[in-house]
Design a protein around this motif. Structure first.
Motif, PDB file in Angstrom:
ATOM      1  N   SER A 123       0.328   4.958   0.427  1.00  0.00           N
ATOM      2  CA  SER A 123      -0.537   5.786   1.050  1.00  0.00           C
ATOM      3  C   SER A 123      -0.334   7.352   1.417  1.00  0.00           C
ATOM      4  CB  SER A 123      -1.197   5.173   2.283  1.00  0.00           C
ATOM      5  OG  SER A 123      -2.281   5.947   2.961  1.00  0.00           O
ATOM      6  N   ILE A 160       0.683  -1.197   0.019  1.00  0.00           N
ATOM      7  CA  ILE A 160      -0.010   0.150   0.049  1.00  0.00           C
ATOM      8  C   ILE A 160       0.800   1.218   0.082  1.00  0.00           C
ATOM      9  CG2 ILE A 160      -1.310   1.432   1.370  1.00  0.00           C
ATOM     10  CD1 ILE A 160      -3.036  -1.093   2.436  1.00  0.00           C
ATOM     11  N   ARG A 211      -9.983   0.534   1.858  1.00  0.00           N
ATOM     12  CA  ARG A 211     -10.087   1.769   0.864  1.00  0.00           C
ATOM     13  C   ARG A 211      -9.309   1.442  -0.190  1.00  0.00           C
ATOM     14  NH1 ARG A 211     -10.764   7.619   2.872  1.00  0.00           N
ATOM     15  NH2 ARG A 211     -12.136   7.435   4.544  1.00  0.00           N
ATOM     16  N   HIS A 212      -7.855   0.539  -0.102  1.00  0.00           N
ATOM     17  CA  HIS A 212      -7.127   0.493  -1.174  1.00  0.00           C
ATOM     18  C   HIS A 212      -7.648  -0.800  -1.839  1.00  0.00           C
ATOM     19  CE1 HIS A 212      -3.513   3.412  -0.862  1.00  0.00           C
ATOM     20  NE2 HIS A 212      -4.315   3.503   0.243  1.00  0.00           N
ATOM     21  N   ASP A 213      -8.145  -1.619  -0.956  1.00  0.00           N
ATOM     22  CA  ASP A 213      -8.671  -2.867  -1.564  1.00  0.00           C
ATOM     23  C   ASP A 213      -9.890  -2.732  -2.483  1.00  0.00           C
ATOM     24  OD1 ASP A 213      -8.595  -6.062  -1.996  1.00  0.00           O
ATOM     25  OD2 ASP A 213     -10.534  -5.576  -1.109  1.00  0.00           O
ATOM     26  N   PHE A 227      -4.059   5.266  -6.953  1.00  0.00           N
ATOM     27  CA  PHE A 227      -5.024   5.515  -5.962  1.00  0.00           C
ATOM     28  C   PHE A 227      -4.272   6.391  -4.591  1.00  0.00           C
ATOM     29  CE2 PHE A 227      -7.405   4.178  -1.953  1.00  0.00           C
ATOM     30  CZ  PHE A 227      -8.569   4.604  -2.447  1.00  0.00           C
ATOM     31  N   ILE A 272      -7.638   1.975   5.890  1.00  0.00           N
ATOM     32  CA  ILE A 272      -6.846   2.217   4.998  1.00  0.00           C
ATOM     33  C   ILE A 272      -6.371   0.920   4.154  1.00  0.00           C
ATOM     34  CG2 ILE A 272      -4.129   2.238   4.295  1.00  0.00           C
ATOM     35  CD1 ILE A 272      -3.836   4.510   6.354  1.00  0.00           C
ATOM     36  N   ASP A 281     -15.021   8.842  -2.956  1.00  0.00           N
ATOM     37  CA  ASP A 281     -14.189   7.440  -2.789  1.00  0.00           C
ATOM     38  C   ASP A 281     -14.843   6.623  -2.211  1.00  0.00           C
ATOM     39  OD1 ASP A 281     -12.192   5.845  -2.060  1.00  0.00           O
ATOM     40  OD2 ASP A 281     -11.292   6.612  -0.270  1.00  0.00           O
ATOM     41  N   ASP A 335      -5.405   7.473  -0.810  1.00  0.00           N
ATOM     42  CA  ASP A 335      -6.547   7.418   0.089  1.00  0.00           C
ATOM     43  C   ASP A 335      -6.736   8.824   0.874  1.00  0.00           C
ATOM     44  OD1 ASP A 335      -5.469   7.225   2.937  1.00  0.00           O
ATOM     45  OD2 ASP A 335      -4.456   5.624   1.615  1.00  0.00           O
ATOM     46  N   ARG A 363      -8.653  -1.066  -5.729  1.00  0.00           N
ATOM     47  CA  ARG A 363      -8.339  -2.115  -6.577  1.00  0.00           C
ATOM     48  C   ARG A 363      -9.442  -3.063  -7.182  1.00  0.00           C
ATOM     49  NH1 ARG A 363      -2.887  -3.931  -2.841  1.00  0.00           N
ATOM     50  NH2 ARG A 363      -2.275  -1.551  -2.740  1.00  0.00           N
ATOM     51  N   THR A 380      -1.784   0.558  -8.891  1.00  0.00           N
ATOM     52  CA  THR A 380      -1.580   0.373  -7.458  1.00  0.00           C
ATOM     53  C   THR A 380      -0.365   0.681  -6.935  1.00  0.00           C
ATOM     54  OG1 THR A 380      -2.834  -1.718  -8.006  1.00  0.00           O
ATOM     55  CG2 THR A 380      -1.793  -1.794  -5.867  1.00  0.00           C
TER      56      THR A 380
END
Lengths: 478, 478, 478
Positions: A39, A37, A429-431, A416, A426, A392, A418, A434, A463
């Motif tokens: 971020s 990640i 949100r990233h998942d 991405f 976190i 988001d 966040d 994706r 990513t």
């Protein structure tokens, strides 16, 4: 409703329902699900990481600090003070964390269809292993489960940071901060993993109540006696150097509008001098703020800090809430934003300079296809940031790709980013991002507009490759 | 990526992925795929057709003249002069066409998800039979392949015109043009196949650098000494007659806003006289331009020329690019457009007149459901043109139908109108629009909102019936 | 086209085509299809119900009173007077109802893809059992069939009301109305089934031609001599009490903008006094209208009437149509609306008051995700109404959920509210909304973002629970 089913997440959640697309999306998502990640634009307090804090209870972890949850509960008739937010006048406030958590659980249905619901499910099930969905009936059970879980060492924040696979976390820091927590983190060997971001908003808005005090803090922090506009610029440069030395990659700017019209030097000085005598009117303050965006871009040419711009939000829309409880409690409301003419002065000056990079965010979706994608699809310095704040979300993320890709492609976006306050959200949100990107790419593949190998490469780039590059200071060769 | 696969196009490309819809869409598209192309709003140079030119090489054919490609490559850090655009100051420029083509091929991934990618695939595979997808590795091979192909007589422009099944092509021509190329074409028996379009923009904007010279050209071309507003109107009428005699069907207007407020005659004369003494300010020039749209509508009542309006673009957004390289190089950026109030004066005057027809285009999608569909769904004279420029893309085309059909239906639209500069992309653009319309109609059929026979009839109407009727001069009984 | 097939409706119409989603949507819709209709914002004339009228013929039922149909036929070149709308100057008008119906049937294709087409199919097949689709060939047959059907007692309006399962119908009534028809209905035991709505628009806009006469009517109706602003407010309060006693639940406000800025008392009085002397200019009138929205909200605190706001339409866009035929004939065109700043004064004053409720409507979709959902997702008093007017259509309804749910959830919306003039279209409109909501919820279920049991509960809430609660006066404990 069936009684307390064991709670699990479906592995295909948030992928397209249509089987052809789902199969392709699953394959694409499988290639990005375990990537680290990046971020770079969060609001996690560096102090919690410096102190390696434990989260206390469910209300403290999920409800009280999260303006997404607060506003939704307020919209359903639960006032802030019943959610643990103390009124400034000393009026009554709910101190019982279990009661706050019950309030939230009783209103679980209000979150149906929202990203908050999606993230919370992910957090509760994947991160904290909670056994049941929130409801009036399960509130106490969940509260006790979480109390026990959060007390365990593997749920302290640094352990979670490792478990989440976070490669680097950008915090958001006042331009006058001493960055003491970042120093602690550096001493602990975490200097490359947690980096500060330079946020000078209060200094750029000389109509705000805090401006005068912030200027004094700036003098103290920079060692430059800020008495006029020239001193102000010098002090900002000094502070930016300090942030760069502490690992900063970017500045962040939350302005009412993206206006970047520069002022003649004498006019900027005149406004600065006037502000020292008292707050400026809104019009003059906005002209000054626009000028300072322009000045900030020039400073980025020197020190390579990437510039992030988040315009178009009316802060503290409810004076009643702001007066009674304070800011950042869910009552910031977007308004329409015009980018094309507003950014023209800045882009005309530095938009083609390889030392400059500008990442643009919006909560006004109408600008995606009309203004933002055309700008990013032309100027080499402009990147589109990820869908921000209200956007988001599954639909918001999908619309972003639909409305920007045909003009800007994928490679003029930042990947991405966040905008988290709630640390534990976190990975959720990233998942989610994706998954939505996988779904969008799967559509292109299923419609024979992109090869599967290209789609997988693009997903990986969105990513990790693109966010790493977007936040590499251009001077570092990114 | 697999190594140099033989390149083919999937017959179901750009149709919906979901099998039910795809099957219906395939059936609908099958009924329009081979219909002739009506291309009434292009920017192909009539001279290339008059001279029956051959295209030289891949860079000349695909890269250098296409601002879609140029801007995307510039956004990825390749400056214009490396793409064959000479700086005005005489600075270095890449002359080696192969090198330019290589640059493009290296950045092929930047076009993923864009219509440029989609069109180029169609052109490279279907039109030119290229064997492999562009990449750094294949650039030279493709360049050589194309060099050989383009030299063959069946790839000259008139041969392609026949092969593409173009029924009629509208060019865009300066209002002062002698239309010499169209005369050549007429002599060659191509007079009904290539028709001019009357574009008076420069004459209507007396703040532009070129206005004064254009007025002089107008005097010369019309034989009317243009010394005041009355003479100006007389000269315009004369020129419109000339265009009508040469086969013109329409006028075309690219204004900053769609304002159509007429001025009192004395005020229009005052502004004209002032402009003769020097460029007007922006506000006065825009008022004058609005007045001239109103006057143009009145002239259309007399001569039956269909009026096309394309507002809302900030031309030459980057003064740096314009100053260094010139115009039309990818740096025109849309802005928000208001139609409802802007068009009211014109529509109130002539919106119900059967002698008048107005075709509206936008790059601001927010106007589709809010303003444009309600206007077209009420005024008999108003038609919605096809998605224009940035919006002429799979998603943009789909959103146009989604956002306009429920209010305006299909039969208040013009059918597909391309806006091509790159001649070889014409069939790709029309085929894509037919596919997207088939997919939209298939949705209505699959959701039992339209019968299949109705959908097929509608698809055919959108492809040929409606564009033929839209650009038939009302006086001709269309 | 096949010849006169027997006409039926597919049970899966307007559900998603994709089989996974369709199966789920079918299950959800099955749980709401037979629920009662709560129709709180219609424009059905209470007199037709008081007199239990019969509908005469197909033209009178479907064409002449429906501005959706009129404008579409006008857009296709059929002028109003050929559709039975008499010109004010006494010019010719088509009186033959059969001829009017023929005109409509000949243009049936113009409605493809529109909600008018969808509703009419539902009405013709489900309500009136018509055997064939309209066309030039079937026009006479259908006219005769309908003439016979409409003469039967089970097709009188009260019988249809029962058959449609309407629980309660809100009418829209002038603020000065004596509500005589509602009194008749009350005497007939229909008082709980048909309730009035208080609409004071003409009184709030002192630039309109009708203002002065309306003030006189207000004096007469209220028994308060309205000579100044204080008297005006007193008379309004009296009239609101009268409406409340007659069962009213809500007020309704159709303003040009949602501005709610209050004026100082002296300024309001000054404008009122000036208006008594003659119509105000647009700017002053709009300032006064904004002030009256603010005053209306304060009155709602006292009497509990729910406030509905429908801003952003340019009425009588075509002065030609208005001058020749009158108003409400299809020539009202939306314009952009700004809510965030406009509503701030009102929401700051009463947005957190449990005695107040505001239901917001828009025909500018750009406000959904940017402004309306954030406002409804924060303020406890704000609910989002259903898609209004042009947006009450399959795609419009779907986009409403897509663009609002992620921020506002489902439980800050009012559930479905129709805006019907054509009584017979009420069940078609409600059924369509239930289908589209089922399809949206099915997407959430199919993507594992919501449980099926939750989706069914939500669908039922959107259909009956939420509209009942939204229009319960807060003072009644709703």
């Amino acid at each position: 409703m069936s009684e307390h089913p064991r709670w699990t997440l479906d592995p295909d959640r948030a992928l397209p329902a249509e089987p052809t697309r789902r199969a392709i999306a699953r394959e694409i998502h499988g290639r990005t699900a375990d990537l680290p990640i990046v971020s770079m634009h969060g609001h996690v307090d560096a102090g919690t990481l410096a102190r390696d804090e434990a989260f206390g209870d469910a209300a403290e972890l999920f409800v009280i600090p999260d303006h997404y949850l607060l506003r939704m509960l307020v919209s359903q008739g639960v006032p802030h003070h019943e959610l643990g937010i103390p009124p400034r006048d000393g009026g009554p406030v709910q101190h019982d964390r279990r009661e706050i958590w019950r309030r939230f659980c009783e209103h679980w249905r209000a979150f149906r269809g929202t990203p908050t619901r999606y993230w919370l499910e992910h957090e509760l099930v994947e991160v904290f292993g909670v056994s049941r969905a929130p409801s009036a009936a399960t509130a106490d059970l969940l509260y006790d489960e979480l109390l026990e879980t959060l007390a365990r060492p593997e749920f302290r924040i640094r352990a979670l940071f490792e478990r989440f696979g976070i490669e680097v976390l950008g915090t958001t820091d006042s331009a006058t901060s001493a960055l003491a927590d970042h120093a602690t983190l550096r001493r602990d060997g975490w200097g490359d993993r947690v980096v500060p971001t330079f946020r000078p908003d209060v200094l750029f808005h000389p109509d705000g109540a805090g401006w005068r005090a912030a200027i004094d803090e700036l003098s103290a922090a920079s060692g430059v006696e800020v008495g006029d506009q020239a001193g102000f610029l010098e002090a900002l440069r000094e502070r930016r150097r300090y942030f760069v030395a502490a690992g900063a990659r970017a500045t962040d700017h939350g302005h009412r509008t993206p206006d970047t019209t520069p002022l003649p030097a004498e006019e900027a000085q005149r406004l600065f001098a006037a502000a020292l005598r008292g707050p400026l009117g809104v019009r003059e303050a906005e002209a000054y703020a626009a000028h300072m965006l322009f000045e900030s871009a020039r400073m980025s040419l020197e020190d390579g800090l990437v510039m992030q711009l988040h315009p178009g939000v009316v802060r503290d829309h409810s004076a009643q809430v702001a007066g009674r409880y304070g800011s950042d409690l869910g009552f910031d409301i977007p308004r329409g934003v015009e980018f094309t003419r507003a950014l023209r002065p800045l882009l005309d000056a530095v938009g083609h300079d390889p030392r400059f990079r500008l990442i643009l965010f919006t909560v006004d979706e109408t600008a995606y296809s009309r203004e933002l994608a055309p700008l990013a699809g032309a100027y080499p310095s402009v990147l589109l940031g990820a869908p921000w704040w209200f956007l988001d979300a599954p639909g918001g993320l999908a619309r972003f790709r639909e409305l920007t890709t045909e003009t800007a492609g994928f490679y003029n976006t930042s990947g991405f980013v966040d905008d988290t306050r709630a640390f534990a959200s976190i990975p959720a949100r990233h998942d989610l991002a994706r998954r939505i990107d996988a779904g969008y790419l799967a559509k292109l593949v299923a419609e024979h507009r992109l090869g599967l190998d290209e789609a997988i490469e693009t997903a990986i780039d969105l990513t990790v490759t693109l966010p790493r590059a977007a936040y590499a200071r251009p001077g570092d060769g990114g």
